[in-house]
Design an enzyme around this catalytic site. Structure first.
Site, PDB file in Angstrom:
ATOM      1  CE  LYS A 150      -7.156  -0.637  -1.720  1.00 22.00           C
ATOM      2  NZ  LYS A 150      -8.114  -1.297  -0.961  1.00 22.00           N
ATOM      3  CG  MET A 158      -8.452   6.896   6.484  1.00 21.30           C
ATOM      4  SD  MET A 158      -8.947   5.283   5.902  1.00 21.30           S
ATOM      5  CE  MET A 158     -10.025   4.620   7.004  1.00 21.30           C
ATOM      6  CG  ASP A 188      -2.130  -0.908   1.056  1.00 16.27           C
ATOM      7  OD1 ASP A 188      -2.274  -1.283  -0.067  1.00 16.27           O
ATOM      8  OD2 ASP A 188      -2.880  -1.182   2.066  1.00 16.27           O
TER       9      ASP A 188
END
Length: 434
Positions: A249, A364, A227
Site C-alpha cells: 500500500k 504517516m 505490505d
C-alpha cells in the site's frame, strides 16, 4: 557425472545487475541485491507496488518494456524472474553469449548460477546450496539460523575450539503456542482441514528486528501476504515454493483494497494453507490487524497475533531520540497524520494534543505536515518546539533532520524527505544532544 557448484561471494557494490521481470520473484530478490550495493536495472513492462517504491525512491533503474539484448550492456550478473520458459531462455542465451552469469527462477538446471538459501546474523552471512534441492537448502539454513539465534555470546573462533570437546545442544524448543483466536470452531470444515493465519509484525525496517517467533512462523508459511514496508530481506529468505502476495500500500498511490486482503487471507486458510500476514511495525499500530483478525474469525479461521517492534518507538531511538526522558517528558502520544487536521473524517483532537507537554509521535504525516504544524501552533504549541523527522528509520536508507515546529514543513521539502517517515515533536528531540 554431476558436478558440484563452486561457492562464491559476489561483491556487487556499484556493479550492474539486471533483473528481468517485475513480479513476486523479483520483489523477493531485489532487496538482497540492493543490500549488496548493486546497481540494479529492472526490465519489465509492469512491476509490483513494492518494486515501484524502490524505483520512486531512486534505488534502482526501471525500463518499462520487454527485455532487449542491449539491456545486458555492462552487466555482471543477470537474474531472470519470469515464468515464461521461452522468454527466460532468450535472456539466458544472450547472457551466455556475453559470458555473464545468469540465475533463472523458472529452471535451475538451465541456469549458470544458483541463489543459495541465505540467513544473516549480524555481520555473518550463511549461504546454503542443497545440491539443486531448494527445500533441503532451506531446511539446513533454518537449522543454522536457529543455532545462531540461540547463542548468548559472540560466535566462537574455530581456532579456539577443542575438536574433542563436546558441544552442548542449543535450546531450540520454545514455549507451547497459545490457542489462536477462532481455533475452537475451526479445526475442520466440510471441505477438509482449515489452515491458519498469523498476523506478524515485521518491525520498523531492519530485518533483524523481527521477533524470533515472527521469523519462525515465517519459515513455516505456505502463503505470505506482505505490505510494502516489510523488510525486503525477509522475503528473500522465503522458500521458493511459498506463494508471495504483494499487498503493498504505497501512500497516495496504488493499493489493494482491504477487503481483497481479507478475502485472500480467508480463502487461502480455508484451502488448508499456513498463511502469514506480514506487516511493517506492529500489526495493531495503524496496521489494520484488527480488521483482518475479525474477517478471519468470522470465517472460522484461527488467527495468531505476533506483536512487532513498532516504528513509533524504534525509529526515533535509531535516530538518537528517546520518546521519553527523565525530567523532560513523562508521556508520549502516537497519532496518525494521514488525514488532514481540518478534514471532517479526522478522529484526532489536534487542539487537545497541542496542550500536552509530552512527546508527540506522528506516523504517516509527511503529506499533511504543514497543516499539522500550523494547527498545533495555533492551539498553543510553541513554534520553537524541537522536531525530528526520520525517513526509513533503522534501514540503510535512514535520513533525518532536526528543526522546529514552525520551520519543519519547509525544511522537509528543502531536504527532499519522503515517506515512510516518522515525525517526533517535543523537547526529547534535544534530550541526548551534548
Amino acid at each position: 557425472m554431476s558436478t558440484s557448484p563452486y561457492p562464491l561471494g559476489l561483491r556487487l557494490a556499484g556493479r550492474r545487475v539486471v533483473v528481468v521481470g517485475g513480479g513476486a520473484v523479483a520483489s523477493r530478490r531485489v532487496p538482497a541485491l540492493l543490500d549488496a550495493g548493486a546497481d540494479v536495472l529492472l526490465v519489465a513492462p509492469e512491476v509490483t507496488p513494492a518494486l515501484r517504491a524502490h524505483v520512486d525512491a531512486g534505488r534502482l533503474h526501471w525500463r518499462p518494456r520487454r527485455f532487449a539484448p542491449d539491456d545486458l550492456d555492462g552487466a555482471w550478473l543477470v537474474q531472470v524472474a519470469v515464468d515464461d520458459p521461452l522468454a527466460a531462455a532468450s535472456v539466458s542465451a544472450v547472457a551466455a553469449e556475453r559470458r555473464i552469469f545468469c540465475v533463472r527462477a523458472d529452471d535451475r538446471t538451465a541456469a549458470t548460477a544458483w541463489t543459495p538459501a541465505v540467513t544473516r546474523h549480524g555481520p555473518v552471512t550463511v549461504a546454503v546450496l542443497g545440491g539443486g534441492d531448494p527445500k533441503r537448502a532451506m531446511g539446513v539454513r533454518d537449522a543454522v539460523r536457529e543455532l545462531l539465534a540461540a547463542r548468548t555470546g559472540p560466535l566462537v573462533d574455530p581456532g579456539e575450539v577443542d575438536p574433542g570437546e563436546p558441544v552442548a545442544d542449543a535450546p531450540l524448543a520454545g514455549p507451547p503456542e497459545p490457542t489462536p483466536a477462532g481455533a475452537g470452531d475451526a479445526a475442520t470444515r466440510a471441505g477438509g482441514p482449515v489452515g491458519r493465519v498469523s498476523l506478524v509484525g515485521a518491525g520498523p525496517g531492519d530485518p533483524e528486528l523481527i521477533t524470533v517467533k515472527g521469523w519462525r512462523l515465517l519459515t513455516e508459511a505456505e502463503v505470505v501476504v506482505a505490505d510494502r514496508l516489510v523488510p525486503g530481506l525477509l522475503l528473500d529468505e522465503l522458500r521458493p515454493d511459498v506463494e508471495l502476495v504483494d499487498a503493498a500500500k504505497i501512500p497516495y498511490g496504488p493499493s489493494r483494497a482491504q477487503e481483497e486482503i481479507n478475502r485472500i487471507l480467508v480463502d487461502r486458510a480455508l484451502a488448508g494453507k499456513v498463511v502469514v500476514r506480514l506487516k511493517g511495525g506492529d500489526p495493531y499500530v495503524f496496521g489494520r490487524g484488527g480488521e483482518e483478525l475479525l474477517a478471519c474469525a468470522a470465517a472460522g479461521v484461527p488467527v495468531t497475533v505476533v506483536p512487532g517492534v513498532t516504528s513509533a518507538v524504534a525509529v526515533p531511538a535509531a535516530a538518537g531520540v528517546p520518546v521519553t526522558h527523565r525530567a523532560v517528558a513523562h508521556e508520549f502520544t502516537v497519532v496518525s497524520g494521514h488525514v488532514a487536521p481540518d478534514s471532517p473524517v479526522s478522529l484526532v483532537r489536534w487542539e487537545a494534543l497541542a496542550g500536552l507537554r509530552g512527546t508527540l509521535v506522528v506516523l504517516m504525516g509527511l503529506k499533511n505536515l504543514a497543516a499539522i504544524a500550523d494547527t498545533l501552533t495555533r492551539h498553543g504549541r510553541d513554534a520553537a518546539t524541537p522536531v525530528a523527522v526520520i525517513q526509513e528509520g533503522t534501514t540503510g536508507g535512514q535520513r533525518s533532520l532536526r528543526s522546529t515546529l514552525g520551520a519543519v514543513a519547509a525544511d522537509v521539502v528543502a531536504a527532499g524527505l519522503r515517506p515512510p517517515a516518522i515525525v517526533v515533536i517535543g523537547d526529547v528531540v534535544d534530550a541526548l544532544t551534548p
